[in-house]
Design a protein around this motif. Structure first.
Motif, mmCIF file in Angstrom:
data_model
loop_
_atom_site.group_PDB
_atom_site.id
_atom_site.type_symbol
_atom_site.label_atom_id
_atom_site.label_comp_id
_atom_site.label_asym_id
_atom_site.label_seq_id
_atom_site.Cartn_x
_atom_site.Cartn_y
_atom_site.Cartn_z
ATOM 1 N N PRO A 9 10.348 -38.875 111.625
ATOM 2 C CA PRO A 9 10.490 -40.213 111.043
ATOM 3 C C PRO A 9 9.374 -41.151 111.490
ATOM 4 O O PRO A 9 9.073 -41.268 112.681
ATOM 5 N N GLY A 10 8.744 -41.792 110.511
ATOM 6 C CA GLY A 10 7.646 -42.696 110.782
ATOM 7 C C GLY A 10 6.299 -42.018 110.931
ATOM 8 O O GLY A 10 5.274 -42.691 111.019
ATOM 9 N N GLN A 11 6.292 -40.662 110.937
ATOM 10 C CA GLN A 11 5.038 -39.921 111.092
ATOM 11 C C GLN A 11 4.871 -38.903 109.962
ATOM 12 O O GLN A 11 4.078 -37.959 110.087
ATOM 13 N N GLU A 12 5.572 -39.097 108.847
ATOM 14 C CA GLU A 12 5.488 -38.137 107.757
ATOM 15 C C GLU A 12 4.080 -38.124 107.155
ATOM 16 O O GLU A 12 3.419 -39.157 107.074
ATOM 17 N N ARG A 13 3.658 -36.959 106.719
ATOM 18 C CA ARG A 13 2.374 -36.834 106.038
ATOM 19 C C ARG A 13 2.627 -36.342 104.617
ATOM 20 O O ARG A 13 3.544 -35.561 104.361
ATOM 21 N N PRO A 14 1.811 -36.807 103.663
ATOM 22 C CA PRO A 14 2.035 -36.431 102.271
ATOM 23 C C PRO A 14 1.610 -34.988 102.021
ATOM 24 O O PRO A 14 0.605 -34.513 102.562
ATOM 25 N N ALA A 15 2.385 -34.305 101.176
ATOM 26 C CA ALA A 15 2.103 -32.906 100.886
ATOM 27 C C ALA A 15 2.510 -32.594 99.456
ATOM 28 O O ALA A 15 3.275 -33.336 98.830
ATOM 29 N N VAL A 16 1.986 -31.493 98.952
ATOM 30 C CA VAL A 16 2.379 -30.998 97.647
ATOM 31 C C VAL A 16 2.632 -29.507 97.779
ATOM 32 O O VAL A 16 1.898 -28.791 98.472
ATOM 33 N N GLY A 109 15.995 -38.457 105.343
ATOM 34 C CA GLY A 109 15.578 -37.196 104.764
ATOM 35 C C GLY A 109 16.746 -36.339 104.309
ATOM 36 O O GLY A 109 17.903 -36.565 104.692
ATOM 37 N N ALA A 110 16.427 -35.332 103.522
ATOM 38 C CA ALA A 110 17.453 -34.497 102.888
ATOM 39 C C ALA A 110 18.256 -33.662 103.878
ATOM 40 O O ALA A 110 19.364 -33.221 103.554
ATOM 41 N N TYR A 111 17.715 -33.434 105.074
ATOM 42 C CA TYR A 111 18.402 -32.602 106.069
ATOM 43 C C TYR A 111 18.728 -33.383 107.340
ATOM 44 O O TYR A 111 19.144 -32.795 108.335
#
Length: 283
Positions: A9-16, A109-111
């Motif tokens: 939390p607060g450190q998420e990085r964008p991904a695909v 988040g989802a989990y």
């Protein structure tokens, strides 16, 4: 293609996650998946980068899935948008969309763990299709035009405390919807043009492995297009805003199932959009 935000939390990085299931780092395109990214044609730019092979692989096996869109300005929810759920709630189906707000700080988040609030005896689950806005929507001319303003879709669990919602409410629902962790979102944001028929998606939920909800978005009273069009007549929807479109029958409020307790496990899923899992803890 599925967009995600990975990390603590607060450190998420964008991904695909590409069509082969490989996770790619998006930090060369954007610092985050948020309203600014979506408004700046971020989904199309991501597709181009995937096609060009310029996005590095990201080892993601141990990374947490954060909410797939960062810092939504508003989280709007549609109440009683499935006729059978309205009936199990003791209400007539609405003739216009019923809305309420959840604070953005309910989004997790989802989990992630969902915490039963202090004083709660009736914490409940609700699987919902969530719409993420990609382009500002205000005074739209038609439902058909409304879909042009949708960036993509994800899953929301509209966790609710029914006594807070209906007994302590003072006539509106937000007290029962606004507790910390009451809006698990994700795990992915799926672009709108990769969901071929948003009004024909299967939704399911279970508690401790036992089935609860099993329905389809075909049973929605108001479609996604109708909802976005209607809301745009009363408020401004900005990129990154989230709309939860209602839940089908099969919640604890119906009287057919027990309410949630610490240690219970909720699992919810929507066809083509993924699956969530949360363990219940105490606040």
């Amino acid at each position: 293609m599925r967009l995600a935000r990975l990390g603590e939390p607060g450190q998420e990085r964008p991904a695909v996650i590409d069509d082969q299931g490989l996770t790619r780092d998006l930090t060369s395109l954007t610092h985050d998946i948020d309203g600014a990214f979506l408004a700046a044609d971020g989904i199309a730019r991501t597709r181009r980068a995937l096609a060009e092979g310029t996005l590095p692989a990201l080892e993601s096996d141990e990374l947490r899935f954060g909410p797939p869109v960062a810092r939504p300005g508003i989280v709007l929810c549609i109440g009683q948008n499935y006729a059978a759920h309205a009936a199990e709630s003791g209400a007539e189906p609405p003739t216009r969309p019923v809305i309420f707000f959840k604070p953005p700080n309910t989004v997790v988040g989802a989990y992630d763990e969902v915490r039963i609030p202090r004083g709660s005896a009736k914490t409940d689950w609700e699987v919902e299709l969530a719409v993420v806005i990609g382009k500002r929507a205000q005074y739209l001319d038609s439902p058909e035009q409304a879909l042009e303003h949708v960036a993509g879709y994800t899953i929301a669990n509209d966790v609710s405390e029914r006594d807070f919602q209906l007994v302590h409410s003072g006539g509106q629902w937000s007290k029962g919807k606004s507790c910390a962790t009451f809006n698990p979102l994700g795990p992915y944001l799926v672009p709108a043009d990769e969901v071929p028929d948003v009004q024909n998606l299967r939704l399911r939920s279970s508690v401790n492995g036992e089935p609860r909800q099993d329905s389809s978005t075909a049973d929605m009273i108001f479609s996604v297009a109708q909802i976005v069009h209607d809301l745009s007549q009363y408020l401004v929807l900005d990129p990154g805003d989230v709309i939860s479109t209602g839940t089908p029958e099969g919640v604890a409020l119906s009287g057919r199932f027990p309410y949630l307790s610490a240690g219970d496990v909720m699992e919810i899923e929507i066809e083509g959009l993924g699956r969530q899992r949360q363990v219940l803890g105490k606040a």
